[in-house]
Design a protein around this motif. Sequence first.
Motif, PDB file in Angstrom:
ATOM      1  N   GLU A 115      -6.454  24.551  10.291  1.00 53.02           N
ATOM      2  CA  GLU A 115      -7.295  25.660  10.739  1.00 53.02           C
ATOM      3  C   GLU A 115      -8.157  25.250  11.921  1.00 53.02           C
ATOM      4  OE1 GLU A 115     -10.596  28.793   8.911  1.00 53.02           O
ATOM      5  OE2 GLU A 115     -10.253  26.864   7.919  1.00 53.02           O
ATOM      6  N   ASP A 116      -8.749  24.057  11.863  1.00 54.28           N
ATOM      7  CA  ASP A 116      -9.635  23.625  12.956  1.00 54.28           C
ATOM      8  C   ASP A 116      -8.877  23.541  14.273  1.00 54.28           C
ATOM      9  OD1 ASP A 116     -11.764  23.509  11.259  1.00 54.28           O
ATOM     10  OD2 ASP A 116     -11.736  21.328  11.014  1.00 54.28           O
ATOM     11  N   ARG A 117      -7.678  22.985  14.264  1.00 53.61           N
ATOM     12  CA  ARG A 117      -6.918  22.887  15.503  1.00 53.61           C
ATOM     13  C   ARG A 117      -6.522  24.273  16.005  1.00 53.61           C
ATOM     14  NH1 ARG A 117      -0.860  20.426  16.690  1.00 53.61           N
ATOM     15  NH2 ARG A 117      -0.822  21.118  18.864  1.00 53.61           N
ATOM     16  N   LEU A 118      -6.035  25.105  15.108  1.00 50.40           N
ATOM     17  CA  LEU A 118      -5.575  26.435  15.501  1.00 50.40           C
ATOM     18  C   LEU A 118      -6.671  27.228  16.197  1.00 50.40           C
ATOM     19  CD1 LEU A 118      -3.448  28.727  15.395  1.00 50.40           C
ATOM     20  CD2 LEU A 118      -4.333  29.299  13.137  1.00 50.40           C
ATOM     21  N   LEU A 119      -7.884  27.140  15.675  1.00 50.46           N
ATOM     22  CA  LEU A 119      -8.987  27.938  16.218  1.00 50.46           C
ATOM     23  C   LEU A 119      -9.787  27.207  17.280  1.00 50.46           C
ATOM     24  CD1 LEU A 119     -10.264  29.655  12.949  1.00 50.46           C
ATOM     25  CD2 LEU A 119      -8.631  30.509  14.647  1.00 50.46           C
ATOM     26  N   GLY A 120      -9.380  25.977  17.626  1.00 48.39           N
ATOM     27  CA  GLY A 120     -10.083  25.239  18.671  1.00 48.39           C
ATOM     28  C   GLY A 120      -9.801  25.803  20.051  1.00 48.39           C
ATOM     29  N   GLU A 121     -10.702  25.529  20.975  1.00 50.63           N
ATOM     30  CA  GLU A 121     -10.581  26.080  22.327  1.00 50.63           C
ATOM     31  C   GLU A 121      -9.288  25.659  23.010  1.00 50.63           C
ATOM     32  OE1 GLU A 121     -11.548  28.643  25.191  1.00 50.63           O
ATOM     33  OE2 GLU A 121     -12.733  28.314  23.368  1.00 50.63           O
ATOM     34  N   ALA A 122      -8.821  24.439  22.740  1.00 50.06           N
ATOM     35  CA  ALA A 122      -7.617  23.933  23.413  1.00 50.06           C
ATOM     36  C   ALA A 122      -6.374  24.735  23.061  1.00 50.06           C
ATOM     37  CB  ALA A 122      -7.402  22.463  23.063  1.00 50.06           C
ATOM     38  N   GLU A 123      -6.385  25.407  21.914  1.00 51.10           N
ATOM     39  CA  GLU A 123      -5.204  26.171  21.484  1.00 51.10           C
ATOM     40  C   GLU A 123      -5.374  27.674  21.648  1.00 51.10           C
ATOM     41  OE1 GLU A 123      -2.522  24.773  20.896  1.00 51.10           O
ATOM     42  OE2 GLU A 123      -3.072  22.702  20.440  1.00 51.10           O
ATOM     43  N   ARG A 124      -6.427  28.090  22.335  1.00 47.00           N
ATOM     44  CA  ARG A 124      -6.736  29.519  22.411  1.00 47.00           C
ATOM     45  C   ARG A 124      -5.583  30.339  22.993  1.00 47.00           C
ATOM     46  NH1 ARG A 124     -11.490  32.246  22.305  1.00 47.00           N
ATOM     47  NH2 ARG A 124     -11.811  30.764  20.592  1.00 47.00           N
ATOM     48  N   TYR A 125      -4.896  29.783  23.999  1.00 49.21           N
ATOM     49  CA  TYR A 125      -3.804  30.524  24.636  1.00 49.21           C
ATOM     50  C   TYR A 125      -2.428  29.946  24.313  1.00 49.21           C
ATOM     51  CZ  TYR A 125      -7.440  32.990  27.088  1.00 49.21           C
ATOM     52  OH  TYR A 125      -8.536  33.756  27.377  1.00 49.21           O
ATOM     53  N   ASP A 126      -2.356  29.200  23.231  1.00 43.66           N
ATOM     54  CA  ASP A 126      -1.068  28.679  22.795  1.00 43.66           C
ATOM     55  C   ASP A 126      -0.880  28.998  21.313  1.00 43.66           C
ATOM     56  OD1 ASP A 126       1.334  27.387  22.511  1.00 43.66           O
ATOM     57  OD2 ASP A 126       0.622  25.405  23.079  1.00 43.66           O
ATOM     58  N   TRP A 127      -1.252  28.092  20.432  1.00 41.60           N
ATOM     59  CA  TRP A 127      -1.048  28.337  19.006  1.00 41.60           C
ATOM     60  C   TRP A 127      -1.817  29.561  18.511  1.00 41.60           C
ATOM     61  CZ3 TRP A 127       2.366  26.349  15.679  1.00 41.60           C
ATOM     62  CH2 TRP A 127       3.012  25.158  16.022  1.00 41.60           C
ATOM     63  N   ALA A 128      -3.048  29.722  18.936  1.00 43.33           N
ATOM     64  CA  ALA A 128      -3.841  30.851  18.449  1.00 43.33           C
ATOM     65  C   ALA A 128      -3.208  32.177  18.872  1.00 43.33           C
ATOM     66  CB  ALA A 128      -5.273  30.755  18.953  1.00 43.33           C
ATOM     67  N   TRP A 129      -2.781  32.244  20.141  1.00 47.17           N
ATOM     68  CA  TRP A 129      -2.089  33.456  20.600  1.00 47.17           C
ATOM     69  C   TRP A 129      -0.812  33.689  19.797  1.00 47.17           C
ATOM     70  CZ3 TRP A 129       2.795  32.719  22.941  1.00 47.17           C
ATOM     71  CH2 TRP A 129       3.448  33.910  23.265  1.00 47.17           C
ATOM     72  N   PHE A 130      -0.052  32.626  19.580  1.00 43.08           N
ATOM     73  CA  PHE A 130       1.202  32.743  18.839  1.00 43.08           C
ATOM     74  C   PHE A 130       0.969  33.330  17.453  1.00 43.08           C
ATOM     75  CE2 PHE A 130       4.140  30.593  15.822  1.00 43.08           C
ATOM     76  CZ  PHE A 130       5.320  31.199  16.222  1.00 43.08           C
ATOM     77  N   VAL A 131      -0.012  32.803  16.735  1.00 43.33           N
ATOM     78  CA  VAL A 131      -0.269  33.294  15.377  1.00 43.33           C
ATOM     79  C   VAL A 131      -0.847  34.700  15.418  1.00 43.33           C
ATOM     80  CG1 VAL A 131      -1.569  32.876  13.254  1.00 43.33           C
ATOM     81  CG2 VAL A 131      -0.546  30.956  14.485  1.00 43.33           C
TER      82      VAL A 131
END
Length: 278
Positions: A115-131
């Motif tokens: 959860e921490d990685r998914l919602l971290g700023e570094a993943e905002r336009y990659d994993w977070a967007w994907f999910v």
Amino acid sequence: MTSDGESGGKGLDQDGCFVREGSLERVPASFAPVVAGLTDRLAGHFPPGRVLSTYLYGSIPRGTAVPGVSDLDALLVLRGEGPSDADRAAARAVEAELDAAFPQIDGAGILLITEDRLLGEAERYDWAWFVACLCTPLSGPDVTAGLPRYRPTSLLAREANGDLHRRLPGLRERAAAATAPEERTRLTRGVARNLVRTGFTLVMPRWDGWTSDLAESAEVFGRYYPAHAEQMRAAARAARNPAAYPELLDDLLTGLAPWLADEYLAVHGAKALPPQGP
């Protein structure tokens, strides 16, 4: 309107933001037992409380899955640190059991992220967007519910697929080492899918819309790059039936892929490198 004068809107709402694709209501009846089997097996292999949320993605929640051809794709959001070796082993065991138990699917794939990685700023336009946009909640809270809405921008394109140039040497090494027909078939499917999706996101901001359909993705790409349209169509065909194109893997990795990597860098730039630990 886009800069090319085309009206966008496919896969977007009236404000130009992504509409989340897929839903549990669209799961074909023949695949409902597979989804139930996933839930049961996750409970049997992961400790209680380890999995925060489970998502489906791909053709099954989009309602386009074909029995005997499509695979099951799932993503698990984990609590705490990880993923650990035990988490990965549990996921592989669930994949193997599902593949053996359900002839409706041609394999299963489970992605793991905390959860921490998914919602971290570094993943905002990659994993977070994907999910947030391409995954369907199956169980647990939707951890992306509080994120801002997404639009088909160049920033999104860069962070989603702007690392092909970094991954290409490793893909070539894997292709050179893959000698068994089954191994090459799996690699061809993965490479072909990735190239079609990368080709589509290259032109996504100009088309101003979204599609996960590989054939449509190839056709949209071809509107902007007609000289490479047939190569991309071939990749889309191989993504669906890789065993029918045994020689295509090397052609893709020496022809379409390096051109696509260079063009992506020229149009959108390179994906940001992940932050380094201490």
